[in-house]
Design a protein around this motif. Structure first.
Motif, PDB file in Angstrom:
ATOM      1  N   GLY A 104      56.718 -16.086   7.579  1.00 30.67           N
ATOM      2  CA  GLY A 104      56.319 -16.994   8.040  1.00 30.67           C
ATOM      3  C   GLY A 104      56.797 -17.529   6.589  1.00 30.67           C
ATOM      4  N   ASN A 136      54.934 -13.723  15.358  1.00 29.30           N
ATOM      5  CA  ASN A 136      54.043 -15.035  16.453  1.00 29.30           C
ATOM      6  C   ASN A 136      54.686 -16.067  15.101  1.00 29.30           C
ATOM      7  OD1 ASN A 136      52.403 -16.586  17.221  1.00 29.30           O
ATOM      8  ND2 ASN A 136      50.350 -15.396  16.152  1.00 29.30           N
ATOM      9  N   SER A 137      55.512 -16.522  16.564  1.00 26.79           N
ATOM     10  CA  SER A 137      56.505 -17.484  16.322  1.00 26.79           C
ATOM     11  C   SER A 137      55.516 -18.948  16.096  1.00 26.79           C
ATOM     12  CB  SER A 137      57.747 -18.036  17.112  1.00 26.79           C
ATOM     13  OG  SER A 137      56.998 -17.751  18.566  1.00 26.79           O
ATOM     14  N   ARG A 138      54.556 -19.220  17.356  1.00 27.45           N
ATOM     15  CA  ARG A 138      53.871 -19.904  17.418  1.00 27.45           C
ATOM     16  C   ARG A 138      53.199 -20.751  16.086  1.00 27.45           C
ATOM     17  NH1 ARG A 138      53.729 -18.562  22.151  1.00 27.45           N
ATOM     18  NH2 ARG A 138      54.081 -19.669  23.680  1.00 27.45           N
ATOM     19  N   ARG A 139      52.269 -19.203  15.881  1.00 23.20           N
ATOM     20  CA  ARG A 139      52.057 -19.688  14.054  1.00 23.20           C
ATOM     21  C   ARG A 139      52.735 -20.274  13.442  1.00 23.20           C
ATOM     22  NH1 ARG A 139      52.544 -16.398   9.876  1.00 23.20           N
ATOM     23  NH2 ARG A 139      52.553 -14.477  11.385  1.00 23.20           N
ATOM     24  N   VAL A 140      53.812 -19.777  13.429  1.00 23.46           N
ATOM     25  CA  VAL A 140      54.913 -19.862  12.596  1.00 23.46           C
ATOM     26  C   VAL A 140      55.325 -21.499  11.961  1.00 23.46           C
ATOM     27  CG1 VAL A 140      57.110 -19.663  10.954  1.00 23.46           C
ATOM     28  CG2 VAL A 140      55.187 -17.434  11.359  1.00 23.46           C
ATOM     29  N   ARG A 142      53.175 -23.909  13.695  1.00 23.25           N
ATOM     30  CA  ARG A 142      51.994 -24.604  13.012  1.00 23.25           C
ATOM     31  C   ARG A 142      52.641 -24.873  11.274  1.00 23.25           C
ATOM     32  NH1 ARG A 142      48.895 -22.716  16.617  1.00 23.25           N
ATOM     33  NH2 ARG A 142      48.548 -20.397  15.779  1.00 23.25           N
ATOM     34  N   GLU A 143      52.345 -24.191  10.584  1.00 22.33           N
ATOM     35  CA  GLU A 143      52.886 -23.237   9.350  1.00 22.33           C
ATOM     36  C   GLU A 143      53.762 -24.269   8.399  1.00 22.33           C
ATOM     37  OE1 GLU A 143      52.008 -18.519   8.230  1.00 22.33           O
ATOM     38  OE2 GLU A 143      53.545 -19.675   7.210  1.00 22.33           O
ATOM     39  N   ASP A 146      52.902 -27.893   9.017  1.00 22.65           N
ATOM     40  CA  ASP A 146      51.567 -27.868   7.857  1.00 22.65           C
ATOM     41  C   ASP A 146      52.108 -28.175   6.129  1.00 22.65           C
ATOM     42  OD1 ASP A 146      49.351 -28.335  10.198  1.00 22.65           O
ATOM     43  OD2 ASP A 146      48.854 -25.825   9.357  1.00 22.65           O
ATOM     44  N   ARG A 147      52.738 -26.844   6.009  1.00 23.03           N
ATOM     45  CA  ARG A 147      53.448 -27.012   4.698  1.00 23.03           C
ATOM     46  C   ARG A 147      54.891 -27.255   4.507  1.00 23.03           C
ATOM     47  NH1 ARG A 147      52.621 -21.036   3.192  1.00 23.03           N
ATOM     48  NH2 ARG A 147      52.514 -21.923   1.512  1.00 23.03           N
ATOM     49  N   GLU A 161      57.129 -11.874  22.394  1.00 19.40           N
ATOM     50  CA  GLU A 161      57.430 -11.438  20.781  1.00 19.40           C
ATOM     51  C   GLU A 161      56.637  -9.895  20.872  1.00 19.40           C
ATOM     52  OE1 GLU A 161      56.607 -14.407  18.077  1.00 19.40           O
ATOM     53  OE2 GLU A 161      55.798 -15.171  19.861  1.00 19.40           O
TER      54      GLU A 161
END
Ligand code: GTP
Ligand code: MG
Length: 540
Positions: A104, A136-140, A142-143, A146-147, A161
Motif C-alpha cells: 500500500g 487488496n487493491s480496493r483497500r489500497v 481507499r488509502e 485518504d492519504r 486478486e
C-alpha cells in the motif's frame, strides 16, 4: 509523431523496473521480459543493480505506441537515491506512480506524490502486484484517496486478486457507477460540467465525461487509477492506453523552431572516460557539430560554450546515433567536457527551482584502505560527484580528509562498491554523523578601503544577509561594473564561496545572500573618509 517524457516513480520494490520491462515488451521493443531478480532487465543495467536487484540510477528507455514515442525514465525507489528522482523531475511531461497492492501507500509514496502535485506533473497511479498473496487493491485505492489525493478516478477493478490469474477489467464508458464517479469528481473542477450536472445529471454524456477526464488528467487535476501486475502483465494494456490517452503527449514541431534550450538531467562517463550528458530538449533543434552555450541554470552570464560532437536520440528502445535532437526529445550528447547535472544548454528555460526534496543530512569521512591512495581516491570521488553532485565532495581544512554527504547507509555501501569495482580502490568510512550547517540570523556588513589600515592594494566591501531556507548561497553586486577587472570580480566571488564552505565552526554557511558593496583597485579619495567608518564594523 508526438512525444511523452514519462517518469515511473514509487517506493522501493513497488515494481517500477518490472513494469518498465513489461511496457517495453508490450510495445514490441523486447522479445521477452527480463527479471530484476535474475539481473536481466533493460533499465537495471549497472553491475551493482543486477547483483543487488535494486535500482540505483535513473535510466531512460523508449517505446512507441501508435503515434506516440514514450521516453520512459525508470527511477530508484530507495530513499537514499532520492537525488536521482529529483534530477529527472524537471524533464517529465507526465508520471506513473506505482503503489503495491500488498504494502500500500508508504511514506515515500506520499513524499513523491506531494512533489509531483507541487510541480503540476500529470500523474496516473498503478496499483501493482495484484497477483501476490495479500493483494487488496480496493483497500489500497481507499488509502490513496485518504492519504495521497481525493482527486482519483478508479478506471476499473481487479478480479481474482492474490492469484497468478488476477486480472484487471476496465470500466465501460457507459457504466452507471463509473459515470457517477466521473461526474462527481470531474464536476468539482469544471464549472460548466458542474452546472449541467446540477441541472440534469443525465445530460452528461459518456463522451463528454471521457473527454473531460482526459483534459483534467492531462492537466494534473485528477489522477486515474489502474491496477494490475507487472509480473504477469495483467492491466498493463489498459495502463498503456492511459499513458497515451490521459497524459499530455504533444507534437512539438512548433517548439522545434524556437531557440535552442535543453536541460541536463544526467551525466555519465563512456567506456573511454568521455563525458556523456543526457538532455531533454525544451525548445529548438540541436545538431551535431553545433556550438552551444553550457551553463548552470539560473545564474546569469556564467558558463562557457562547447561543440557537440555526437548525438544519440532515444527511439524504439535505446538511444541511437542521430544528426540532431529536437524539442520534446531526450538524447545523449558528446563533446561537452564541462557539462554538469542541472546545467542548461542554449537559452535558460524560465525559473527552474532546483531542489524539491531535502538535501542529504548525513556525512562521513572516506579513507583509502592503503596509504598513498589519497590522490586516486580524490580523483575517483570527483568523478562520482559529477554524476551525483549532492554528495558534495569536500576536504576537511585541518586534517585534509575527504568528506561526502549522504542520505543513508545503502548509498554508502554503493559508493564503497563502486570505488572498488570501477576504480580498484578499497575504502573505509568513519562513523556517519549528522551534517551541521550554519545560517546567518541577521544582517552584517564590512568594508576594507585601500590606503587605510588595509595593507592590500584593493578595496572590498561585503554585506551578508539571511536568505530563504533552501536558497543556498547567492552572490550579488551593488557596485558599478566596468571599473573592476572581471578577474578581480571572479576572485572575490570564488573567495566568498570558498570561505563560506566552512564557517567559524567548521560547518558550511548556507542560505545566505552576499553582496559586494564596495570594490576597486584604486583609492577613492572623495568617498574614502565618509565610508571609512563602516569599514571597521565587522558584522554578521
Ligand atoms: N508477484 C509480483 N512481484 C512483482 C511484481 N512486480 C515486481 N515484482 C517483484 O518485486 C520485486 C521488486 O521489483 P522491481 O521491479 O525491482 O521494483 P522497483 O520498484 O523497480 O524497485 P527499486 O527500483 O529498487 O525501488 C522483484 O522481486 C520483482 O520480481 C508483480 O506485479 N507481482
Ligand atoms: Mg527499479
Amino acid at each position: 509523431m508526438r512525444t511523452l517524457n514519462l517518469g515511473i516513480l514509487a517506493h522501493v520494490d513497488a515494481g517500477k523496473t518490472t513494469l518498465t520491462e513489461r511496457l517495453l515488451y508490450a510495445a514490441g521493443v523486447i522479445g521477452e521480459t527480463g527479471s530484476v531478480d535474475d539481473g536481466s532487465t533493460q533499465t537495471n543495467s549497472l553491475a551493482l543493480e543486477r547483483q543487488r536487484g535494486i535500482t540505483i540510477k535513473s535510466a531512460v528507455v523508449s517505446f512507441a505506441v501508435g503515434d506516440v514515442t514514450v521516453n520512459l525514465i525508470d527511477t530508484p525507489g530507495h530513499p537514499d537515491f532520492i537525488a536521482e528522482v529529483e534530477r529527472v523531475l524537471g524533464v517529465l511531461d507526465g508520471a506513473v506512480l506505482v503503489v503495491s497492492a500488498v504494502e500500500g501507500v508508504q511514506a515515500q509514496t506520499r513524499v513523491l506524490m506531494r512533489t509531483l502535485q507541487r510541480l503540476g506533473i500529470p500523474t496516473l497511479i498503478f496499483i501493482n502486484k495484484i497477483d501476490r498473496a495479500g493483494a487488496n487493491s480496493r483497500r489500497v485505492l481507499r488509502e490513496i484517496a485518504d492519504r495521497l489525493t481525493p482527486a482519483v478516478i478508479a478506471m476499473g477493478a481487479a478480479n481474482g486478486e492474490g492469484t497468478r490469474a488476477a486480472s484487471f477489467a476496465s470500466s465501460e464508458p457507459g457504466d452507471p457507477a463509473f459515470t457517477a464517479q466521473l461526474a462527481e469528481v470531474l464536476a468539482e473542477r469544471d464549472e460548466a460540467l458542474l452546472a449541467d450536472f446540477v441541472r440534469d445529471e443525465t445530460r452528461l454524456s459518456a463522451g463528454r465525461l471521457t473527454a473531460a477526464l482526459a483534459a483534467q488528467s492531462r492537466r494534473g487535476l485528477v489522477h486515474p487509477v489502474f491496477a494490475g501486475s507487472a509480473m504477469t502483465g495483467a492491466g498493463v494494456g489498459e495502463l498503456t492506453a492511459g499513458i497515451t490517452g490521459l497524459l499530455p503527449a504533444a507534437d512539438r514541431k512548433a517548439e522545434a523552431d524556437g531557440p535552442v534550450s535543453a536541460a541536463v538531467f544526467k551525466v555519465e562517463r563512456g567506456p573511454a572516460g568521455e563525458k556523456i550528458g543526457y538532455i531533454r530538449m525544451v525548445s529548438g533543434r540541436l545538431c551535431a557539430r553545433d556550438r552551444v552555450r553550457v551553463g548552470p541554470a539560473g545564474i546569469d552570464g556564467t558558463g562557457g560554450t562547447g561543440k557537440v560532437t555526437a548525438i544519440s536520440v532515444f527511439e524504439q528502445g535505446t538511444a541511437s546515433a542521430a544528426p540532431a535532437v529536437a524539442a520534446g526529445q531526450i538524447a545523449k550528447v558528446w563533446g561537452l567536457p564541462g557539462i554538469q547535472i542541472g546545467d542548461t544548454l542554449g537559452e535558460r528555460p524560465p525559473g527552474q527551482a532546483r531542489h524539491h526534496f531535502a538535501p542529504p543530512s548525513l556525512e562521513t569521512v572516506v579513507v583509502p584502505a592503503r596509504a598513498g591512495q589519497k590522490g586516486a581516491l580524490h580523483a575517483a570521488l570527483t568523478q562520482l560527484a559529477e554524476q551525483d553532485p549532492l554528495i558534495n565532495l569536500r576536504q576537511d581544512g585541518v586534517r585534509s580528509e575527504l568528506l561526502v554527504s549522504l542520505y543513508g547507509e545503502v548509498q554508502k555501501e554503493v559508493i564503497q562498491a563502486t570505488l572498488a569495482e570501477e576504480f580498484g580502490l578499497d575504502v573505509r568510512f568513519r562513523e556517519t554523523t549528522t551534517i551541521c550547517i550554519e545560517r546567518p540570523a541577521g544582517c552584517g556588513a564590512a568594508a576594507e578601503f585601500m590606503g587605510e589600515d588595509n595593507p592590500f592594494r584593493a578595496t572590498v566591501g561585503l554585506r551578508v544577509a539571511p536568505a530563504a531556507i533552501g536558497a543556498g548561497l547567492s552572490f550579488g553586486l551593488e557596485i558599478e561594473l566596468g571599473a573592476l577587472p572581471s578577474a578581480f570580480l571572479k576572485a572575490i566571488e570564488e573567495t566568498v564561496r570558498r570561505t563560506l564552505s566552512q564557517g567559524l565552526f567548521g560547518w558550511q554557511v548556507t542560505d545566505v545572500a552576499v553582496t559586494l558593496t564596495d570594490s576597486g583597485p584604486r583609492p577613492d579619495p572623495a568617498g574614502a573618509d565618509e565610508r571609512a567608518a563602516p569599514g571597521r564594523h565587522h558584522g554578521a
